[in-house]
Design a protein around this motif. Sequence first.
Motif: not given
Length: 489
Positions: A13, A247-248, A288, A290-291, A294, A394
């Motif tokens: 990112t 995210t992960s 999956s 934090g994904h 989202e 998170s």
Amino acid sequence: MQGTVISLDIGTTHLKAALFDGSGALLRLEKEPTPSIPGEGGAVYDPAAFRAIVLGQLERLLESSPSVPVGICVTGMAEAGLILDKKTGEPKSELLPWFHPGPLPLADELSAEESDRLFRSTGLRNSFKYGIYKYRWLLSRRSLAPEGTIWLSVCDYIVFCLTGEYVTDPSFAARTYVYDVQSERWDAERLTAYGLTSENFPRVLPSGVPAGTFRGIPVAVGGHDHVCAAFGLLFSDPHGVCDSAGTSETYVGLLPREKLREGFPPESGLLYGPFVDGGFFFMGNVPSSGHSVEWFRKRLQLSPVEYRELDERTARLSSGPTGILYLPYLTGMGAPWYRPELKAALLGVSEAHDGTQVLKAIFEGIQYQARWLLEILEKAHGVSPGRIVCAGGSVKNRLMMQIKADVLNREVNIPAQSEATLSGCAALFLERSLGRDAAAAFLAGAAADSERYLPAPDAAAMYAAEYVRRYLPAVRAVSGLWEERPETK
């Protein structure tokens, strides 16, 4: 320690560069979005753009540093890489991201039996992400002969740009999938089968050991980003577990070498690799995590909901299970089954539930999956971590952290230093160059807790019952809807 130290984080990112003083205080942070460009089969990276950004960041850090830094250490994503002309050092391909799907057919050629055999020496399950498949795919696509070329991970490439040296560390070498981490050597037999030799890969140095210099400043490959973060966060507590929650979500902990003398056990469902400071690490992930949040925030709403509003809503909820089960497999299951075809599920929803309770159930499901991984760790290796050190985006959600403590029935600590990967990478360099005392002094403030979450006994007991009675049976039932059904361990 007097002076400063620089660490670089080449991430999916962001590209980051940090200047720390000897006490671990962050003096300056440079951060830019990781630039990508369209390429065959998906987005790729331009090596020249990465080089320019990193050199610009370094220039600004050096200008602001009160003294000449004692060193520069590089960490980042593990499997991204490129091909160079070994003689000239010029890139012969784009930088291929770790997630690029191009090499998928090459990985599919490996039989299940061979994959199991390789697990014993690599600690990894077969995946298109690994360097060997990217190297071969790019050689074919660019019509290149392997002679005179070399494969570098993206972090190896940055170190090359700074020093002119072709080097890597064991944690990056392992992610090529042709490095035997037990014997600490390139797998000559497999390389020969691919028409390659060890000359097509960089020299392997211990993590954090300088490879050369940039303007007289020693430069080292620090290693895989998750592992560098774990080095810093677990420095004073080697029996804990580092949870990189973004995210992960990835759980990393340390295992002494003697626990794995007979090779890595594929039946555990965990991944393994060489730790940056000796021994091995185990790794289990919830792809999956934090994904999922989202997905709820952006896709399950008529219009995206801001995090502030979500926090305000969830803060009003009572403690204990919602009665809803969420199986967090939006992008498939990672550990312990590695089944990308599995789908997420919401079970037990009634008309009495509202969207906020569904969100809390998502938090719960992510932690149930993590509890499963920690139970497997204890069964496979006799390791039961006393606390979880959690870093990443998170940690800002207080309810999620409390649910983590309750479901895992463990203390959850949030470190004071938010840039855990950069801090751990810098500390690793200091340990290698100046000794353990210098690293300890550097990490003393960074590793201190800013927040601590303790399990609430009543909630922990209810979650334990829900996990055994409903979560694991639900995983078995739902997994049977997609191809063959493995047995829970």
